[in-house]
Motif scaffolding. Structure first.
Motif, short mmCIF file in Angstrom:
data_model
loop_
_atom_site.label_atom_id
_atom_site.label_comp_id
_atom_site.label_asym_id
_atom_site.label_seq_id
_atom_site.Cartn_x
_atom_site.Cartn_y
_atom_site.Cartn_z
N GLY B 65 0.83 -1.21 0.00
CA GLY B 65 0.00 0.00 0.00
C GLY B 65 0.86 1.25 0.00
O GLY B 65 0.59 2.22 -0.72
N VAL B 371 -8.17 -5.77 2.22
CA VAL B 371 -8.67 -4.71 3.10
C VAL B 371 -10.10 -5.03 3.49
O VAL B 371 -10.48 -4.90 4.66
N PHE B 387 -10.16 3.08 3.04
CA PHE B 387 -9.44 2.63 1.86
C PHE B 387 -10.06 3.25 0.60
O PHE B 387 -9.36 3.81 -0.25
#
Lengths: 503, 444
Positions: B65, B371, B387
């Motif tokens: 990420g 996620v 997210f």
């Protein structure tokens, strides 16, 4: 714009961003934390069903029920967890019923005589230190004015396991002042290899097998286990400044002890528990959502065997029923039921075997899985009372009346078969006879028994014969009840029963 | 939407007090610049806070990420520093001769205008158009003949009786053409009069350059919401991603709608390209990306911002979906092939950027699922929401950048596109991987 100029602009913008980020870093971090802890909104309206008059005129309690939880989850697998919806119902029920939460420390003070219990105290505990013991719960406790105790297995935050609260998060937990943080060992929940086949045992109760060096020596085992106790305490001290004195026994009774490859492990753990802690908690027996024994803890309850009810996903009604069933009350049982009075059979506790109540008789019988049966009245806090019962042994090999029942290892028991009778006291699993086995004077299988216990002295009248009079006993209190034993199956009937307080 | 309402109300406000258009534009730009910079600060802050407070930095996905965020954020300064390096003044006689190659199948509505914009280009050198009619069943041939009657010998027509596929058509054009520079134009793309001049200037300015991508935007951008979204998607993919790749002369795709190649670059490759196989079958789509790939092995490839063209994009979602699926398949296929040589002989940042970018469509869905799974496991829907917010924030920042720096329109629909992307388009990838061996002709 020329490349040169653009480069200058870019440097300017980068500098600006760095400055702004540096400036906003602290408030940003705080915001993230706030968002995290307020993502579960909840509000409670106290006027929903609570009457002020119900709360008044209550006396100081003599025992504290302790509830045990693991995770409170919005969704997902339940297992030993509680749904948040149900948890809210349970907590609101406690509030509505007038319960007040106390901390383990306050219970400790009560045992020492320096804390007065509220009329309806309760201790709420969470094991292991999971994130879903805090984030989904704290808001509810805050709104209801409740507090709770959380027991941390410290290797989880040490290893930054994301399922558990980190040390930073635990500092936030500490700051709320609602949470008491106590010990739960360090690696206490880990599994270890115990033989060459790779079989697993529990960290605290098994000697580790190593392919190279073989089975761990007793010395090494004791060192390692002792270190786990010390490190669990030390981690809490180092990270949170907490001097922990209370211990939730890992895996309720140090794990499945049958798995242990060292028969002295349990005793050694118990010794360490006594050495390092003031109080320790285990789980009260339950079976298929039925609570089998009390989870109320008295002033003189075994400090290292304090009982907790694992609530799991019980309904609020079931929890309320269990709290009422075991709540301390004066000895007062009348059977057959007099019109307008409570039915005593509804409060009867069936430890094992079968129990059936009809309007005219109480039947205690063996079952397919148990050659013995035992059912109890009372809350294990009874001290001075008289009992009068009409009991039919029938064809059963042995009938019994238990007079003080604390647990299977601490009780006073009257039992008789076709020919003889005896009165036994069992303290910490050791039997001593108050009255040695003597022949019966009657052939009648239906007998009238009356017993009185007053100020630690027992008198028993069996079918009109004085068996014992004012004999000192050492068990201090307990419930009363009936039992039967017959390897071939049998039943004992109680046709009338009277229990009264002699305070 | 708030922002839009604000800009609109400002517009009426200025109209009422009779302020000039340029003053209004300057004010709204200043406003948007502030919004852009604030969003940028927010995003960086959000990333920094998240990374510093994450207890599991050790996990691969957190690391990934962070890498992705760094890559995406670095696109903005790169795109800002991109330079369209062909600004020298050349004599008219220096300009090379150009063959424009247009493959067409059933394009009767657009082909005449396409030819018109090509032939009418303001180009000082020699220019010819070669149209390959790939077995059209409509009036395409008649339209081309009408153009021939207007423009004469400047347009040549090759007709396939049966449909052979775009790749065959393009190859036939390349084999016929003899000029120094080949320009590929889609049959539904329209060139800016200066487009060909700008694009060929790159070949004059740098002998290492073998291919140049033109700057194609959406012709029918205001037709509906879908084309609005595509117009901002095009703007970002050209003015951000291609511009970034161009900084290190490593553009990975010269789109078929408008791009140029040297004759000596393309002639030796054409047979190999035509017969190229992947997983045992002939590739029949993504021909442009695969051609660029061949060139990229030994030549520089750049993007020319000034060489403008427009193209028609799908107006129906079904058609758009199929097009995106084809693009994704060719992305996988050509990405794998490019991955074999992108690591050598290039600026390390160009190689690194390529591999990170290439990992997106593979790891992107897995990251999103991860996620989501974590969000469900920890019973905190907020994690997934955060997210998605981060994802939309990046999209908004890119769209604001192309709006402010390149005057792209429709930046306001970017959040909708982001949502469409994360909820629908991202999941095309697994499907594309499974069906990679199936292929169809055409762009719509």
């Amino acid at each position: 714009m020329s490349l040169q100029k653009r480069k200058l602009v870019l440097i300017g913008v980068l500098a600006l961003i760095v400055c702004m980020v540096a400036l906003l870093f602290t408030p940003g971090t705080r915001l993230l934390k706030t968002v995290n802890s307020h993502s579960y909104q909840y509000s409670y309206f106290p006027w929903r069903g609570i009457k002020a008059s119900e709360v008044q005129n209550r006396q100081e309690a003599v025992a504290v029920p302790i509830l045990m939880y693991h995770g409170v989850r919005v969704k997902g697998e339940l297992g030993t967890n509680t749904t948040r919806e149900n948890f809210i119902k349970q907590m609101e029920m406690l509030k509505r019923e007038g319960y007040e939460t106390i901390s383990v420390h306050e219970y400790d003070l009560f045992r020492e005589g320096t804390f007065i219990l509220p009329p309806k105290p309760v201790i709420i505990t969470f094991d292991d230190g999971r994130k879903d013991s805090y984030y989904t719960v704290d808001e509810i406790l805050r709104k209801l004015g409740f507090k709770a105790t959380i027991f941390i297995a410290t290797n989880k935050p040490n290893e930054n396991d994301p399922f558990f609260l980190s040390w930073d998060e635990l500092k936030d937990v500490q700051k709320t002042k609602r949470w008491e943080i106590e010990a739960h060992g360090q690696h206490s929940h880990d599994e270890v290899v115990v033989d060459e086949k790779g079989l697993k045992g529990r960290y605290l109760t098994s000697r580790i097998f190593d392919q190279a060096t073989g089975l761990e020596s007793v010395d090494d085992f004791e060192k390692r286990v002792r270190l786990d106790y010390e490190n669990g305490i030390k981690d809490l001290q180092d990270h949170l400044g907490i001097n922990s004195r209370y211990y939730a026994v890992p895996l309720n009774d140090y794990g499945n002890v049958e798995d242990s490859n060292y028969d002295k492990a349990l005793g050694f753990n118990k010794e360490l528990t006594k050495q390092y802690f003031r109080l320790a908690f285990i789980e009260a027996l339950d079976e298929n959502r039925r609570v089998l024994e009390t989870f109320y803890n008295y002033k003189d309850s075994d400090p290292f065997g304090l009982k907790r009810l694992e609530v799991k996903n019980m309904t609020d009604e079931d929890l309320k029923f269990a709290l009422n069933k075991y709540s301390p009350r004066k000895p007062d049982v009348v059977f057959p039921v007099v019109q307008g009075e409570d039915d005593p059979s509804s409060n009867m506790q069936q430890l094992y075997g079968n129990f059936v109540a009809s309007p005219t008789e109480l039947v205690i019988s063996t079952s397919a899985t148990s050659t013995a049966a035992r059912a109890l009245f009372g809350d294990r806090g009874w001290q001075n009372y008289t009992l009068q019962a009409q009991v039919t042994r029938g064809d059963a090999r042995e009938a019994s009346i238990v007079l003080y029942y604390l647990d299977e290892d601490n009780l006073v028991l009257l039992d008789w078969d076709e020919h003889s009778i005896q009165l036994t006291e069992r303290i910490d699993g050791q039997n001593t006879n108050i009255v040695d086995r003597t022949p019966l004077t009657t052939n009648d299988s239906n007998v009238l028994v009356s017993a009185t216990i007053k100020d630690g002295k027992i008198s028993v009248l069996f079918d009109g014969v004085q068996l014992v009079s004012d004999h000192t006993i050492h068990v201090s209190r307990g419930a009363a009840g009936f039992g039967v034993w017959d390897p071939n199956g049998g039943e004992v009937k109680v046709t009338s029963l009277l229990i009264k307080s002699t305070e | 939407m708030n922002l839009m309402a604000r800009t609109v109300s400002l517009a009426t406000f200025y109209r009422r007090i009779k302020v000039s258009e340029s003053f209004y534009r300057k004010t709204s730009d200043a406003l948007l610049l502030v919004v852009f910079l604030s969003l940028l600060v927010c995003l960086v802050l959000y990333k920094v806070v998240l990374v510093t407070s994450a207890s599991t930095f050790s996990s691969f996905w957190t690391l990934y990420g962070v890498i992705v965020s760094l890559f995406l954020l670095s696109r903005i300064p790169y795109a800002y520093l991109y330079n369209d390096d062909h600004d020298a003044v050349y004599k008219d006689s220096e300009y090379p001769s150009v063959s424009v190659i247009i493959a067409a199948k059933n394009e009767e509505s657009g082909i005449y205008r396409t030819l018109e914009t090509c032939v009418d280009s303001n180009y000082p050198g020699a220019l010819e158009c070669i149209v390959i009619n790939d077995g059209s069943t409509d009036g395409t041939e008649a339209e081309v003949k009408r153009a021939i009657s207007t423009y004469g010998k400047k347009i040549q027509l090759i007709t396939f009786e049966k449909n052979k596929g775009k790749k065959e058509a393009m190859a036939a054009g390349v084999l016929l053409a003899q000029n120094e520079v080949f320009v590929f134009v889609d049959s539904d793309s329209y060139l800016h009069p200066e487009g060909i001049r700008h694009i060929t200037e790159h070949f004059l300015s740098d002998p290492k350059i073998g291919a140049v991508s033109g700057n194609t935007k959406v012709e029918n951008k205001n037709a509906n919401l879908l084309t609005r979204m595509q117009s901002i998607q095009y703007a970002i993919s050209f003015d951000v991603y291609k511009a970034c790749e161009s900084v290190y002369h490593s553009v990975t795709c010269c789109p078929g709608c408008f791009s140029a190649y040297r004759r000596e670059t393309i002639k030796p490759l054409i047979e190999e390209w035509k017969s190229q196989e992947f997983l045992g079958i002939k590739g029949t789509f993504g021909d442009d990306r695969s051609l660029t790939n061949f060139v990229l092995r030994s030549w520089d490839v750049v993007y020319c911002e000034k060489a403008r063209a427009t193209t028609i994009v799908p107006e129906k979602f079904r058609v758009y979906w199929k097009q995106q699926l084809r693009w994704k398949k060719s992305w996988i296929r050509e990405g794998v092939l490019a991955g074999l040589f992108m690591w050598k002989g290039r600026h390390p940042l160009a190689s690194l950027g390529f591999y990170i970018h290439f990992s997106f469509p593979f790891l992107g869905p897995v990251l999103a699922l991860n996620v989501l799974a974590f969000s469900i496991k920890s019973e905190n829907p907020l994690i997934f929401l955060i997210f998605c917010t981060g994802f939309m924030l990046i999209g908004l920042i890119f769209s604001l950048f192309v709006h402010l720096y390149r005057r792209a329109e429709n930046f306001i629909v970017m959040p909708i596109f982001s949502m469409l992307f994360v909820s629908v388009l991202i999941w095309q990838m697994p499907y594309a991987m499974l069906t990679i061996r199936k292929g169809h002709w055409g762009t719509r």
